[in-house]
Design an enzyme around this catalytic site. Structure first.
Site, short mmCIF file in Angstrom:
data_model
loop_
_atom_site.label_atom_id
_atom_site.label_comp_id
_atom_site.label_asym_id
_atom_site.label_seq_id
_atom_site.Cartn_x
_atom_site.Cartn_y
_atom_site.Cartn_z
N LYS A 95 65.38 87.47 -45.46
CA LYS A 95 64.75 86.16 -45.62
C LYS A 95 65.70 85.11 -45.11
O LYS A 95 66.92 85.29 -45.14
CB LYS A 95 64.43 85.89 -47.09
CG LYS A 95 63.27 84.92 -47.28
CD LYS A 95 61.94 85.60 -47.01
CE LYS A 95 60.77 84.67 -47.16
NZ LYS A 95 59.50 85.41 -47.09
P1 NAD Z 1 52.48 76.99 -46.48
O1 NAD Z 1 53.61 76.10 -46.27
O2 NAD Z 1 51.53 77.24 -45.35
O3 NAD Z 1 51.61 76.49 -47.73
C1 NAD Z 1 52.19 76.26 -48.98
C2 NAD Z 1 51.16 75.59 -49.88
O4 NAD Z 1 51.73 75.42 -51.18
C3 NAD Z 1 50.77 74.20 -49.39
O5 NAD Z 1 49.40 73.97 -49.67
C4 NAD Z 1 51.63 73.27 -50.23
O6 NAD Z 1 51.06 71.99 -50.40
C5 NAD Z 1 51.66 74.04 -51.54
N1 NAD Z 1 52.83 73.70 -52.36
C6 NAD Z 1 54.11 73.54 -51.95
N2 NAD Z 1 54.89 73.18 -52.96
C7 NAD Z 1 54.09 73.13 -54.05
C8 NAD Z 1 54.30 72.82 -55.41
N3 NAD Z 1 55.52 72.46 -55.86
N4 NAD Z 1 53.24 72.91 -56.26
C9 NAD Z 1 52.03 73.26 -55.81
N5 NAD Z 1 51.76 73.55 -54.53
C10 NAD Z 1 52.78 73.48 -53.66
O7 NAD Z 1 53.10 78.37 -47.02
P2 NAD Z 1 52.45 79.82 -46.98
O8 NAD Z 1 52.92 80.49 -45.74
O9 NAD Z 1 51.00 79.73 -47.28
O10 NAD Z 1 53.24 80.50 -48.19
C11 NAD Z 1 52.82 80.36 -49.53
C12 NAD Z 1 53.42 81.47 -50.36
O11 NAD Z 1 53.00 82.73 -49.83
C13 NAD Z 1 54.95 81.53 -50.41
O12 NAD Z 1 55.35 82.03 -51.66
C14 NAD Z 1 55.29 82.56 -49.35
O13 NAD Z 1 56.54 83.16 -49.55
C15 NAD Z 1 54.15 83.53 -49.56
N6 NAD Z 1 53.87 84.40 -48.41
C16 NAD Z 1 53.59 83.87 -47.19
C17 NAD Z 1 53.31 84.73 -46.14
C18 NAD Z 1 52.92 84.24 -44.77
O14 NAD Z 1 52.58 85.05 -43.92
N7 NAD Z 1 52.91 82.95 -44.51
C19 NAD Z 1 53.34 86.12 -46.33
C20 NAD Z 1 53.61 86.62 -47.61
C21 NAD Z 1 53.86 85.74 -48.63
#
Ligand code: NAD
Length: 429
Positions: free
Chosen positions: A119
């Site tokens: 990461k």
């Molecule tokens: P992103 O940046 O596209 O979206 C994040 C979302 O969470 C946004 O809507 C943001 O407004 C919201 N957010 C941020 N801080 C917040 C808070 N304090 N309280 C409430 N909402 C909040 O990110 P993503 O890629 O969708 O990732 C989201 C989660 O999924 C993370 O934990 C990430 O590690 C996990 N994840 C992502 C992927 C991927 O392919 N992008 C894969 C596996 C896991």
């Protein structure tokens, strides 16, 4: 074989400041109790392999120089190159990177894809940077971590706060350094530069495949299932849309600015249009605004936390009113909350299973880049579904045989595969 000595789990006092690395190690300790690992092996798997901290300057648009701190952590590379996203967020820290890297190792192992875990991230607020500043920060960070990153060694991908454009800049920066194009150095790129069809949707779609299997196993019908999604970014917005396509009714959604709830249903496609226009979900259709904390406690069948760690803790776990927690985010449920949810009969589908669609399609992207031969979206979704359904059934089976929850079952399977690979390779030299 003699069981490994376990280090006492770190004490968790306030869920407010729960350290995700301590949570990841506690989960590991819980699972490893069921495995007879050779002495010392658990100690190795419990730690990271390499950690890089970089401090670097960026010239901002106003001409000032601002310093940033970035990280890249490799947890384990026994089953293959390390793989893991890059996060841009103000709270990025070394311990968060360690936890996320360890979860990546288990996730790749659980999906049986030939990767270890990594990461990376930069402590910054990407929403406060101009596009030019974001590009400069990304190219400098990519240069700083290039000693850790390579197409056969360590392959980053998007995570919170990063996106396909940022992956394209990383790919371009690395390619400029070596003098030729290396699309396979990063995944989650736009399709014009070697990205895969279905990658952007892979994580959210995978969440839906796993929820579909969970509902079937729980004898619940999608058409009669209500869903609340926390986080409306890459994972949350696609999970909401694909769950609606499955027949579920999305009744609550939030992002960093707050949440909205409508028991009659919210159309995620129209909400996404509104989100693009306004930059947030609040005030959509004149719905009342809730806090993120309130949203998590709304009545629903499936709660999908898809934002960040430590959202379901021992402070709110007894107030959740859902039947299933499907973890779209990494680490949204603390170990203490896991216990409370288990006692209350709320089924938690763990992150390393539920959100593994992203890394699975990233693996497909990498394979396509290395072969310079690209697949159709139907092929990708079909292969993704088979891998996710297979992993779900393996975890369910392990959980039933051992009488443990799905998280511990998933970790047992994942850790045992990495342990076997380690012993088969042997400890160098
Ligand atoms: P992103 O940046 O596209 O979206 C994040 C979302 O969470 C946004 O809507 C943001 O407004 C919201 N957010 C941020 N801080 C917040 C808070 N304090 N309280 C409430 N909402 C909040 O990110 P993503 O890629 O969708 O990732 C989201 C989660 O999924 C993370 O934990 C990430 O590690 C996990 N994840 C992502 C992927 C991927 O392919 N992008 C894969 C596996 C896991």
């Amino acid at each position: 074989m003699q069981a490994a000595t376990l280090v006492a789990p770190p004490q968790v006092s306030s869920n407010h400041q729960i350290n995700p690395w301590h949570s990841a190690q506690r989960q590991f300790d819980e699972a490893v109790r069921y495995l007879s690992l050779p002495p010392g092996l658990a100690d190795m798997l419990r730690e990271t392999k390499r950690e890089l901290i970089v401090k670097f300057p960026v010239v901002m648009d106003d001409g000032s120089i601002q310093m940033f701190t970035g990280y890249r952590v490799h947890h384990n590379a026994v089953r293959g190159p390390t793989k893991g996203g890059i996060r841009y967020d103000t709270n990025v820290s070394l311990d968060e990177m360690r936890a996320l890297a360890m979860w990546m190792t288990w996730k790749c192992s659980l999906m049986n894809i030939p990767y270890g875990g990594a990461k990376g991230g930069v402590a910054c607020n990407p929403r406060k940077l101009s596009p030019r500043e974001l590009e400069k920060l990304t190219r400098r960070y990519a240069t700083e971590i290039s000693i850790m990153m390579s197409p056969l060694g360590d392959i980053p991908a998007p995570d919170m706060g990063t996106n396909p454009q940022i992956m394209a800049w990383i790919m371009d920066t690395y390619s400029m350094h070596v003098g030729y194009s290396v699309p396979a150095v990063v995944t989650g790129k736009p399709t014009q530069v070697g990205g895969s069809l279905g990658r952007r949707e892979g994580t959210g779609r995978g969440v839906t495949y796993v929820v579909e299997e969970t509902l079937r196993q729980q004898r619940m019908i999608p058409d009669e299932t209500t869903v609340v999604v926390q986080g409306f970014g890459n994972v949350g917005s696609v999970a909401a849309r694909t769950l609606q396509e499955l027949g579920c009714r999305v009744i609550g959604v939030s992002d960093i600015t707050g949440g909205i709830y409508n028991p009659r249903g919210i159309d995620p496609v129209d909400l996404l249009r509104y989100h693009h226009e306004t930059g947030s979900v609040i005030d959509y259709m004149g719905l009342d605004t809730l806090t993120n904390a309130e949203l998590l406690e709304q009545k629903c069948d499936v709660l999908v936390p898809a934002a960040l760690e430590n959202q379901i803790t021992d402070r709110n776990a007894d107030r959740l009113r859902c039947k299933i927690v499907a973890e779209g985010a990494n680490g949204p449920t603390t170990p203490d909350a896991d216990v409370i949810l288990g006692e209350r009969g709320i089924l938690v589908v763990p992150d390393i299973l539920c959100n593994a669609g992203g890394v699975t399609v990233s693996y497909f992207e990498w394979v396509q880049d290395l072969q310079s031969f690209f697949w159709t979206e139907a092929e990708i979704n079909d292969r993704l579904r088979r891998i996710m359904v297979n992993a779900f059934n393996e975890v369910l089976n392990e959980s039933q045989q051992r009488g443990v929850n799905l998280r511990t079952a998933a970790q047992i399977l994942a850790i045992s595969r990495v342990a076997e690979a380690t012993m088969t390779r042997g400890i160098y030299p």
